[in-house]
Write a protein that holds these residues in place. Structure first.
Motif, PDB file in Angstrom:
ATOM      1  N   GLN A 196      48.098  49.607  50.098  1.00  0.00           N
ATOM      2  CA  GLN A 196      47.301  48.495  50.630  1.00  0.00           C
ATOM      3  C   GLN A 196      47.660  47.221  49.880  1.00  0.00           C
ATOM      4  OE1 GLN A 196      42.879  48.778  51.406  1.00  0.00           O
ATOM      5  NE2 GLN A 196      42.768  47.375  49.667  1.00  0.00           N
ATOM      6  N   ARG A 197      47.917  46.168  50.634  1.00  0.00           N
ATOM      7  CA  ARG A 197      48.180  44.877  50.013  1.00  0.00           C
ATOM      8  C   ARG A 197      46.859  44.188  49.679  1.00  0.00           C
ATOM      9  NH1 ARG A 197      52.532  41.500  53.370  1.00  0.00           N
ATOM     10  NH2 ARG A 197      52.331  40.235  51.457  1.00  0.00           N
ATOM     11  N   ALA A 198      46.866  43.417  48.633  1.00  0.00           N
ATOM     12  CA  ALA A 198      45.651  42.722  48.211  1.00  0.00           C
ATOM     13  C   ALA A 198      45.290  41.615  49.196  1.00  0.00           C
ATOM     14  CB  ALA A 198      45.846  42.140  46.821  1.00  0.00           C
ATOM     15  N   THR A 199      43.986  41.445  49.393  1.00  0.00           N
ATOM     16  CA  THR A 199      43.461  40.308  50.144  1.00  0.00           C
ATOM     17  C   THR A 199      42.718  39.410  49.161  1.00  0.00           C
ATOM     18  OG1 THR A 199      43.181  41.690  52.114  1.00  0.00           O
ATOM     19  CG2 THR A 199      42.032  39.576  52.073  1.00  0.00           C
ATOM     20  N   ARG A 200      43.182  38.190  49.039  1.00  0.00           N
ATOM     21  CA  ARG A 200      42.629  37.299  48.027  1.00  0.00           C
ATOM     22  C   ARG A 200      41.438  36.520  48.567  1.00  0.00           C
ATOM     23  NH1 ARG A 200      44.485  39.402  43.381  1.00  0.00           N
ATOM     24  NH2 ARG A 200      46.701  39.923  43.616  1.00  0.00           N
TER      25      ARG A 200
ATOM     26  N   ILE B 259      44.945  36.050  36.734  1.00  0.00           N
ATOM     27  CA  ILE B 259      44.059  36.758  37.659  1.00  0.00           C
ATOM     28  C   ILE B 259      43.740  35.866  38.850  1.00  0.00           C
ATOM     29  CG2 ILE B 259      41.774  37.798  37.973  1.00  0.00           C
ATOM     30  CD1 ILE B 259      41.798  38.501  34.996  1.00  0.00           C
ATOM     31  N   THR B 260      44.002  36.388  40.036  1.00  0.00           N
ATOM     32  CA  THR B 260      43.548  35.757  41.274  1.00  0.00           C
ATOM     33  C   THR B 260      42.507  36.678  41.893  1.00  0.00           C
ATOM     34  OG1 THR B 260      45.737  34.801  41.613  1.00  0.00           O
ATOM     35  CG2 THR B 260      44.230  34.781  43.488  1.00  0.00           C
ATOM     36  N   LEU B 261      41.359  36.155  42.210  1.00  0.00           N
ATOM     37  CA  LEU B 261      40.251  36.997  42.661  1.00  0.00           C
ATOM     38  C   LEU B 261      40.564  37.685  43.989  1.00  0.00           C
ATOM     39  CD1 LEU B 261      37.195  34.697  41.882  1.00  0.00           C
ATOM     40  CD2 LEU B 261      38.013  36.665  40.556  1.00  0.00           C
ATOM     41  N   TYR B 262      40.127  38.942  44.093  1.00  0.00           N
ATOM     42  CA  TYR B 262      40.142  39.635  45.378  1.00  0.00           C
ATOM     43  C   TYR B 262      39.002  39.096  46.245  1.00  0.00           C
ATOM     44  CZ  TYR B 262      43.093  43.053  42.949  1.00  0.00           C
ATOM     45  OH  TYR B 262      44.091  43.668  42.228  1.00  0.00           O
ATOM     46  N   ARG B 263      39.100  39.350  47.539  1.00  0.00           N
ATOM     47  CA  ARG B 263      38.075  38.859  48.453  1.00  0.00           C
ATOM     48  C   ARG B 263      36.703  39.422  48.108  1.00  0.00           C
ATOM     49  NH1 ARG B 263      39.354  40.978  53.874  1.00  0.00           N
ATOM     50  NH2 ARG B 263      38.287  42.801  53.018  1.00  0.00           N
TER      51      ARG B 263
ATOM     52  N   ASP C 286      33.920  46.467  51.350  1.00  0.00           N
ATOM     53  CA  ASP C 286      35.332  46.620  51.715  1.00  0.00           C
ATOM     54  C   ASP C 286      36.207  46.189  50.550  1.00  0.00           C
ATOM     55  OD1 ASP C 286      34.829  47.545  54.275  1.00  0.00           O
ATOM     56  OD2 ASP C 286      34.622  45.514  55.079  1.00  0.00           O
ATOM     57  N   GLY C 287      36.811  47.176  49.891  1.00  0.00           N
ATOM     58  CA  GLY C 287      37.701  46.864  48.784  1.00  0.00           C
ATOM     59  C   GLY C 287      38.946  46.130  49.264  1.00  0.00           C
ATOM     60  N   SER C 288      39.293  45.048  48.585  1.00  0.00           N
ATOM     61  CA  SER C 288      40.451  44.248  48.997  1.00  0.00           C
ATOM     62  C   SER C 288      41.537  44.230  47.933  1.00  0.00           C
ATOM     63  CB  SER C 288      39.996  42.815  49.302  1.00  0.00           C
ATOM     64  OG  SER C 288      39.229  42.289  48.229  1.00  0.00           O
ATOM     65  N   GLU C 289      41.458  45.152  46.974  1.00  0.00           N
ATOM     66  CA  GLU C 289      42.435  45.211  45.904  1.00  0.00           C
ATOM     67  C   GLU C 289      43.748  45.843  46.390  1.00  0.00           C
ATOM     68  OE1 GLU C 289      40.612  49.224  46.075  1.00  0.00           O
ATOM     69  OE2 GLU C 289      39.905  47.154  46.310  1.00  0.00           O
ATOM     70  N   ALA C 290      44.828  45.581  45.657  1.00  0.00           N
ATOM     71  CA  ALA C 290      46.112  46.216  45.967  1.00  0.00           C
ATOM     72  C   ALA C 290      46.081  47.677  45.508  1.00  0.00           C
ATOM     73  CB  ALA C 290      47.243  45.470  45.268  1.00  0.00           C
ATOM     74  N   ARG C 291      46.598  48.558  46.334  1.00  0.00           N
ATOM     75  CA  ARG C 291      46.670  49.977  45.981  1.00  0.00           C
ATOM     76  C   ARG C 291      48.031  50.533  46.374  1.00  0.00           C
ATOM     77  NH1 ARG C 291      41.273  50.300  48.158  1.00  0.00           N
ATOM     78  NH2 ARG C 291      42.060  51.198  50.092  1.00  0.00           N
TER      79      ARG C 291
END
Length: 739
Positions: free
Chosen positions: A28-32, A50-54, A241-246
């Motif tokens: 999963q790509r990150a959504t900022r 650090i750039t915040l996730y959504r 809804d997790g928006s982190e990169a995985r």
């Protein structure tokens, strides 16, 4: 990675095709997200890259808007930073503001303090975050209460401190945030007690003129908004809804029964050793300290490098050493009880082995989430045991991999719990009648009539002989307690009913990851005598129930069935216990303990006429099988332990006058489980039918119908009749629209 692993397994002599299914979950790509923070915090984020996730930005904006928030995103999604940033922002803008962080375990509070200290140092703030609990040195306590702006504690400690709230006036008066981390751990009796504790806390905060916001952090659950309302009594918005990169995640399903010569433990050790020798840093979860240490020892014997075991009973210094060794990759593998499930920072791992289903999908994915942090690929191997729910996942891996999660159910209305919290509230501040909910006025009157409380012009005050707070344990029902003693040392206390179920003579008890054997139980003296012993078996009580219907609170009468929920009186008889080794029963012993009666919640299904084509014997076997199957699958829908529910099946129940299947909460006063099951009975029945019908056995087996807790030794059971009974229930529920 997956292809290489499977290829290497095929070369092992101990591998016999146990991998029966595999799944790959895509990366999963990150959504900022965007959220502008004030000076030092913005500088910290920029310096740290650090750039915040959504979802982190959503939490910040929700709290800025004055709302309570419940955050339920996966492990390693940055939940801690999501709530720390808005807390620090508020404490930066208001030099008097304070925050209370509540953790279910002392170890988690200590671990999180380090993160707060790091953030404090990086931002140049002076917040003095401190842990305040029973381990806090006396010399430091006054200073913490006088100057710390962030205090971390646990519910057990907070319960006692509320009696001395005047000492906390400075902190309470300026409290702006309450952070409830690992909130999913608050369920059952513990959860109901914590919910009532929070209501007492809010009452005192109102007295001091403080109205803090609440942020809850939890693993993924099915009912976050409803759970937050039950726990806090307040409305929260959900961020789920997790928006982190995985990275990509590979999941293997391992059937240990395909090699009947070797136990699940031995196979887990072999796979664990193979992975660590190949340089795959692996965390293996085991159900007990004995199992964990056996897997680690066997893996070392097989040549695994730098492998250790881990459990809650270790001294803090030893736990910290192991955690640091994992983070620094000086350890290739570790075998742990659920002590490493979540919360504690151990860095990124390559693989996780789950030896047995941990009891809930929530826990399973908390454990699985320990592998593959960031964008690295990861491996999860699920190695189920021989019981219906574990084996269900082998036949239906979609149920394990899918997004469905359980509901958390707590019942703060439990009258026994509510009565004692009213007593504690009256000991903290005089309790006015207008503060008591309408449905609890009778409880208040009974406490006054019994002399526990005394009415005064300012309100009811506590009048008992002992401190009210000392009489209430958050882990158990209030009232008489049984003390568990080993060599004269108190290990823990249990309520009388739980002691009958778990501390009978001959029982094996698990305490802080270590096994103890009960030598004697004296209910008159309120003591159980234990000896410390490493054993490789476990015990289960055998009980029978007589259940009397007291009150119908909701009912559906349709077609051939009457379906209802309500209150019942349970008479529980303790007839013996069974000893199990390597999933096999090795002995059954008789017990001579007095019966116990209590009221609780129940849901029942009564057949207006027996299903067509079933003989009396088949009907009894079908009802009994349906009872077992429904109880086995309940933890898929509501977060509960297998021991939290029980049942009764009979061709003629005195209360209904008909063939009946009845499920009830095994908690005195009820825990809300039966009420929740009534609302999802259609889905529960469908899963129970799938469990039984899809099992390849002919007449029922430990993988579908047998229950290790059955007081009648799993007799009679009729698999075909069970499917017929479940079909009839499912058809009726579908007709009336109950899903």
């Amino acid at each position: 990675m997956l292809a290489e692993l499977l290829h290497s397994l095929e070369r092992e002599r101990w591998y016999h095709g146990q991998v029966v299914h595999s799944e790959s979950l895509p990366a999963q790509r990150a959504t900022r997200g965007t959220s502008t923070l004030s000076g030092p915090l913005s500088t910290y984020l920029e310096a740290s890259g650090i750039t915040l996730y959504r979802h982190q930005a959503d939490v910040i904006e929700g709290l800025r808007a004055g709302r309570d928030v419940i955050l339920t995103t996966p492990t390693a999604s940055g939940k801690t930073l999501a709530f720390n940033l808005p807390v620090f922002e508020t404490l930066l803008s208001d030099p008097q503001a304070c925050a209370l962080y509540l953790y279910p375990l002392k170890a988690l509070a200590n671990d999180q303090r380090k993160k707060l200290l790091d953030l404090e140092a990086a931002t140049g703030l002076d917040l003095r975050p401190e842990v305040y609990d029973g381990d806090t040195p006396t010399a430091r306590r006054s200073r913490i209460k006088a100057s710390s702006r962030i205090i971390l504690t646990n519910p057990h400690a907070l319960h006692y401190y509320l009696a001395w709230h005047h000492q906390w006036a400075r902190f309470f008066r300026n409290l702006r945030f309450i952070v409830i981390d690992e909130a999913h751990r608050y369920r059952g009796v513990f959860g109901a007690n914590v919910a009532l504790l929070l209501r007492r806390l809010f009452r005192l905060l109102d007295y001091y003129g403080a109205h803090p916001q609440v942020v809850l952090s939890s693993a993924s659950i099915a009912n976050p908004v409803r759970f937050a309302a039950l726990l806090t009594g307040r409305l929260a918005v959900s961020v789920s809804d997790g928006s982190e990169a995985r990275g990509e995640r590979h999941i293997l399903f391992w059937d240990a029964l395909l090699d009947p010569r070797r136990s699940l433990t031995t196979q887990a050790a072999s796979l664990f050793a193979a992975l660590t020798k190949a340089g795959v840093q692996t965390l293996c979860f085991a159900g007990s300290r004995v199992m964990a240490e056996r897997i680690a020892r066997t893996a070392r014997d097989l040549g695994a490098p730098s492998v250790e075991s881990y459990r809650a009973g270790y001294l803090p210094a030893e736990r910290r050493r192991l955690e640091a060794a994992l983070r620094d990759r000086r350890l290739e593998g570790i075998v742990s009880t659920n002590a490493l499930e979540a919360g504690i920072d151990i860095g990124s791992l390559d693989a996780v082995l789950l030896t047995g289903f941990p009891g809930s999908l929530l826990s399973a994915w908390q454990q699985a989430g320990r592998a593959g942090r960031g964008t690295d690929p990861s491996l999860v191997v699920f190695m189920p045991g021989e019981n219906p729910l574990d084996r269900y996942f082998l036949r239906h891996p979609d149920a394990f991999v899918g997004r469905e999660r359980e509901e958390i159910v707590i019942q703060p209305e439990n009258p026994r719990l509510a009565a004692w919290h009213l007593a504690c509230a009256a000991a903290e501040l005089p309790l006015r009648r207008e503060e008591v909910r309408t449905d609890q006025t009778q409880l208040l009157d009974s406490l006054i009539e019994s002399g526990v409380l005394a009415e005064t012009p300012r309100g009811a005050v506590y009048h008992g002989g002992k401190r009210a707070h000392d009489l209430l344990s958050l882990d158990a029902l209030p009232g008489a307690a049984v003390r568990l003693l080993c060599e004269g040392k108190l290990l823990e206390t249990m309520d009388v009913l739980r002691a009958r179920r778990e501390a009978y003579p001959g029982a094996v008890l698990l305490h802080q990851g270590e096994t103890y054997v009960v030598e004697a139980l004296d209910l008159d003296q309120g003591t159980a005598t234990l000896r410390r012993e490493d054993v490789d078996y476990y015990t289960k009580p055998l009980r029978t129930f007589d259940v009397h219907l007291l009150e119908i609170r909701e009912t559906t009468n349709q077609g051939p069935l009457d379906i209802a929920r309500g209150r019942v009186k349970v008479v529980e008889s303790f007839i013996g216990y069974k000893t199990t080794h390597a999933d096999r029963t090795v002995s059954v012993e008789a017990l001579d303990l007095p019966d116990h009666s209590y009221e609780t919640d129940a849901v029942w299904i009564a057949f207006k006429r027996p299903p067509a084509g079933l003989s009396p014997d088949a009907l009894l076997g079908g009802l009994h099988g349906a009872e077992h199957a429904l109880i086995a699958m309940a933890p898929l829908l509501i977060l509960c332990d297998r021991e939290d529910l029980s049942g009764l099946s009979t061709p003629l129940h005195a209360g209904t006058g008909r063939p009946t299947v009845l499920l009830f909460d095994e908690i005195e006063g009820g825990a809300g489980l039966a009420e929740s099951l009534y609302g999802c009975l259609g889905r529960l029945t469908a899963k129970a039918r799938r469990l039984v019908a899809d099992c390849p056995c002919e007449n029922g087996c430990p993988s579908c119908l047998y229950s290790p807790r059955c007081g009648s030794h799993n007799r009679p059971l009729d698999k075909a009749a069970t499917v017929r009974v479940l079909d009839l229930i499912a058809e009726t529920l579908e007709e009336v629209g109950i899903r």
